[in-house]
Design a protein around this motif. Structure first.
Motif, PDB file in Angstrom:
ATOM      1  N   MET A  79       0.844  -1.199   0.000  1.00 43.82           N
ATOM      2  CA  MET A  79       0.000   0.000   0.000  1.00 43.82           C
ATOM      3  C   MET A  79       0.880   1.250   0.000  1.00 43.82           C
ATOM      4  SD  MET A  79      -2.985   1.165   2.712  1.00 43.82           S
ATOM      5  CE  MET A  79      -1.776   1.591   3.992  1.00 43.82           C
ATOM      6  N   ALA A  80       0.549   2.193  -0.862  1.00 42.76           N
ATOM      7  CA  ALA A  80       1.347   3.418  -0.952  1.00 42.76           C
ATOM      8  C   ALA A  80       1.205   4.250   0.313  1.00 42.76           C
ATOM      9  CB  ALA A  80       0.903   4.233  -2.165  1.00 42.76           C
ATOM     10  N   GLU A  81       2.315   4.870   0.709  1.00 41.33           N
ATOM     11  CA  GLU A  81       2.288   5.751   1.875  1.00 41.33           C
ATOM     12  C   GLU A  81       1.535   7.031   1.518  1.00 41.33           C
ATOM     13  OE1 GLU A  81       3.456   5.047   4.782  1.00 41.33           O
ATOM     14  OE2 GLU A  81       4.946   3.478   4.498  1.00 41.33           O
ATOM     15  N   LYS A  82       0.684   7.478   2.426  1.00 46.35           N
ATOM     16  CA  LYS A  82      -0.019   8.738   2.244  1.00 46.35           C
ATOM     17  C   LYS A  82       0.534   9.740   3.252  1.00 46.35           C
ATOM     18  CE  LYS A  82      -4.295   6.758   0.441  1.00 46.35           C
ATOM     19  NZ  LYS A  82      -5.772   6.650   0.606  1.00 46.35           N
ATOM     20  N   VAL A  83       1.211  10.752   2.719  1.00 51.54           N
ATOM     21  CA  VAL A  83       1.865  11.739   3.572  1.00 51.54           C
ATOM     22  C   VAL A  83       1.379  13.127   3.194  1.00 51.54           C
ATOM     23  CG1 VAL A  83       4.070  12.675   4.362  1.00 51.54           C
ATOM     24  CG2 VAL A  83       3.905  10.264   3.715  1.00 51.54           C
ATOM     25  N   LYS A  84       0.899  13.861   4.188  1.00 50.76           N
ATOM     26  CA  LYS A  84       0.475  15.241   3.985  1.00 50.76           C
ATOM     27  C   LYS A  84       1.198  16.123   5.001  1.00 50.76           C
ATOM     28  CE  LYS A  84      -4.245  13.912   2.670  1.00 50.76           C
ATOM     29  NZ  LYS A  84      -5.684  14.087   3.012  1.00 50.76           N
ATOM     30  N   LEU A  85       1.475  17.334   4.594  1.00 51.78           N
ATOM     31  CA  LEU A  85       2.071  18.301   5.503  1.00 51.78           C
ATOM     32  C   LEU A  85       1.258  19.578   5.452  1.00 51.78           C
ATOM     33  CD1 LEU A  85       4.282  19.362   7.409  1.00 51.78           C
ATOM     34  CD2 LEU A  85       5.628  19.954   5.383  1.00 51.78           C
ATOM     35  N   TYR A  86       0.714  19.951   6.601  1.00 51.52           N
ATOM     36  CA  TYR A  86       0.004  21.215   6.738  1.00 51.52           C
ATOM     37  C   TYR A  86       1.000  22.244   7.266  1.00 51.52           C
ATOM     38  CZ  TYR A  86      -4.376  18.729   6.037  1.00 51.52           C
ATOM     39  OH  TYR A  86      -5.392  17.973   5.490  1.00 51.52           O
ATOM     40  N   GLY A  87       1.205  23.315   6.527  1.00 48.94           N
ATOM     41  CA  GLY A  87       2.234  24.263   6.924  1.00 48.94           C
ATOM     42  C   GLY A  87       1.974  25.659   6.424  1.00 48.94           C
ATOM     43  N   MET A  88       3.002  26.492   6.550  1.00 50.29           N
ATOM     44  CA  MET A  88       2.975  27.866   6.061  1.00 50.29           C
ATOM     45  C   MET A  88       4.358  28.181   5.524  1.00 50.29           C
ATOM     46  SD  MET A  88       2.366  31.375   8.204  1.00 50.29           S
ATOM     47  CE  MET A  88       2.467  32.972   7.404  1.00 50.29           C
ATOM     48  N   TRP A  89       4.418  28.870   4.406  1.00 49.11           N
ATOM     49  CA  TRP A  89       5.668  29.027   3.664  1.00 49.11           C
ATOM     50  C   TRP A  89       6.784  29.651   4.487  1.00 49.11           C
ATOM     51  CZ3 TRP A  89       7.984  33.753   2.729  1.00 49.11           C
ATOM     52  CH2 TRP A  89       7.218  34.882   3.005  1.00 49.11           C
ATOM     53  N   VAL A  90       6.472  30.569   5.398  1.00 46.88           N
ATOM     54  CA  VAL A  90       7.520  31.306   6.105  1.00 46.88           C
ATOM     55  C   VAL A  90       7.875  30.672   7.449  1.00 46.88           C
ATOM     56  CG1 VAL A  90       6.104  32.917   7.467  1.00 46.88           C
ATOM     57  CG2 VAL A  90       8.312  33.678   6.506  1.00 46.88           C
ATOM     58  N   SER A  91       7.141  29.677   7.889  1.00 41.58           N
ATOM     59  CA  SER A  91       7.368  29.093   9.218  1.00 41.58           C
ATOM     60  C   SER A  91       8.652  28.270   9.261  1.00 41.58           C
ATOM     61  CB  SER A  91       6.188  28.203   9.614  1.00 41.58           C
ATOM     62  OG  SER A  91       6.520  27.407  10.737  1.00 41.58           O
ATOM     63  N   PRO A  92       9.596  28.601  10.151  1.00 42.33           N
ATOM     64  CA  PRO A  92      10.813  27.783  10.268  1.00 42.33           C
ATOM     65  C   PRO A  92      10.514  26.383  10.767  1.00 42.33           C
ATOM     66  CG  PRO A  92      10.690  29.369  12.069  1.00 42.33           C
ATOM     67  CD  PRO A  92       9.593  29.718  11.120  1.00 42.33           C
ATOM     68  N   PHE A  93       9.438  26.229  11.516  1.00 37.47           N
ATOM     69  CA  PHE A  93       9.091  24.918  12.049  1.00 37.47           C
ATOM     70  C   PHE A  93       8.571  24.010  10.933  1.00 37.47           C
ATOM     71  CE2 PHE A  93       8.325  28.223  15.255  1.00 37.47           C
ATOM     72  CZ  PHE A  93       9.338  27.882  16.140  1.00 37.47           C
ATOM     73  N   CYS A  94       7.849  24.584   9.997  1.00 36.38           N
ATOM     74  CA  CYS A  94       7.412  23.816   8.834  1.00 36.38           C
ATOM     75  C   CYS A  94       8.578  23.474   7.926  1.00 36.38           C
ATOM     76  CB  CYS A  94       6.358  24.596   8.059  1.00 36.38           C
ATOM     77  SG  CYS A  94       4.851  24.856   8.994  1.00 36.38           S
ATOM     78  N   ARG A  95       9.500  24.412   7.800  1.00 40.23           N
ATOM     79  CA  ARG A  95      10.661  24.157   6.940  1.00 40.23           C
ATOM     80  C   ARG A  95      11.540  23.056   7.521  1.00 40.23           C
ATOM     81  NH1 ARG A  95       7.682  26.744   4.709  1.00 40.23           N
ATOM     82  NH2 ARG A  95       7.310  24.600   4.071  1.00 40.23           N
ATOM     83  N   ARG A  96      11.549  22.909   8.834  1.00 37.97           N
ATOM     84  CA  ARG A  96      12.259  21.779   9.450  1.00 37.97           C
ATOM     85  C   ARG A  96      11.697  20.459   8.930  1.00 37.97           C
ATOM     86  NH1 ARG A  96      11.990  23.359  15.876  1.00 37.97           N
ATOM     87  NH2 ARG A  96      13.803  24.748  15.958  1.00 37.97           N
ATOM     88  N   VAL A  97      10.387  20.354   8.976  1.00 39.84           N
ATOM     89  CA  VAL A  97       9.738  19.109   8.554  1.00 39.84           C
ATOM     90  C   VAL A  97       9.960  18.885   7.069  1.00 39.84           C
ATOM     91  CG1 VAL A  97       7.542  17.894   8.390  1.00 39.84           C
ATOM     92  CG2 VAL A  97       8.026  19.321  10.396  1.00 39.84           C
TER      93      VAL A  97
END
Length: 220
Positions: free
Chosen positions: A1-19
């Motif tokens: 089964m294919a992995e389903k990966v989603k990321l909810y973020g914001m372009w300027v957030s350093p915490f999102c850029r980490r992920v």
């Protein structure tokens, strides 16, 4: 089964850029399911997936949500074993967690206060912020990265210093004052994965300026 990966973020957030960086280093095709959030009007799905903090980032793996960037980094490393980002040695792994928390609990609040804080606190926080890179410099200990020869957990946590400091507190982190951290930044910038996660500089600068002016106006 294919992995389903989603990321909810914001372009300027350093915490999102980490992920985002961790996913890129692992080779996970998250970008096909990246959801950009408007934090002034949070989506029902963000509130559903992170009902406690109601913040980004949120990683959704096979419909199971994980929140908080450092927690997500560890989850990613546990699930996808290739290209490990945490050290394998238990002591080194504990130290990596220590320095990542130092960045989040000491460095970021200090820099925030130095930039956005009340005038009476600014000088104190600016002085403290100018000392913190010295501690990180010792931790680098002449290596290319905190992770050794390759980008690891602390490097990913510290991209906020590499890129966001250069926008808000550029005078604190110069090559003359801190040659080792400065060289570390240059090595990060040589990584395609890192540069693909970096917000556009001019757009980022404009975002910071606008937020700073709005903050100052509200404080009057």
């Amino acid at each position: 089964m294919a992995e389903k990966v989603k990321l909810y973020g914001m372009w300027v957030s350093p915490f999102c850029r980490r992920v985002e960086l961790a996913l890129r280093l692992k080779g996970i095709p998250y970008d096909l399911e990246y959801i950009e959030e408007d934090l002034s009007s949070k989506s029902p799905l963000l509130l559903k997936y992170n009902p406690v903090h109601k913040k980004i980032p949120v990683l959704v793996h096979n419909e199971k949500p994980i929140a908080e960037s450092l927690v997500i980094l560890e989850y990613i490393d546990e699930i996808w074993k290739s290209n490990p980002i945490l050290p394998q040695d238990p002591y080194q792994r504990a130290m990596a967690r220590f320095w990542a928390r130092f960045i989040d609990e000491k460095v970021l609040p200090t820099v925030w206060e130095a930039y956005f804080g009340a005038e009476k606190e600014k000088e104190k926080c600016t002085q403290e912020a100018s000392q913190q890179p010295k501690l990180l410099e010792k931790e680098l200990n002449g290596r290319d990265f905190f992770g050794g020869d390759s980008i690891g957990y602390v490097d990913i946590a510290a991209i906020v210093i590499a890129f966001w400091f250069r926008v808000t507190q550029e005078e604190l982190l110069t090559k003359e004052k801190f040659p080792l951290p400065f060289n570390w930044i240059e090595k990060l910038q040589a990584s395609d994965a890192v540069n693909e996660c970096r917000p556009p500089i001019e757009k980022h600068l404009e975002f910071v300026r606008t937020r700073y002016e709005a903050f100052k106006s509200a404080a009057k």
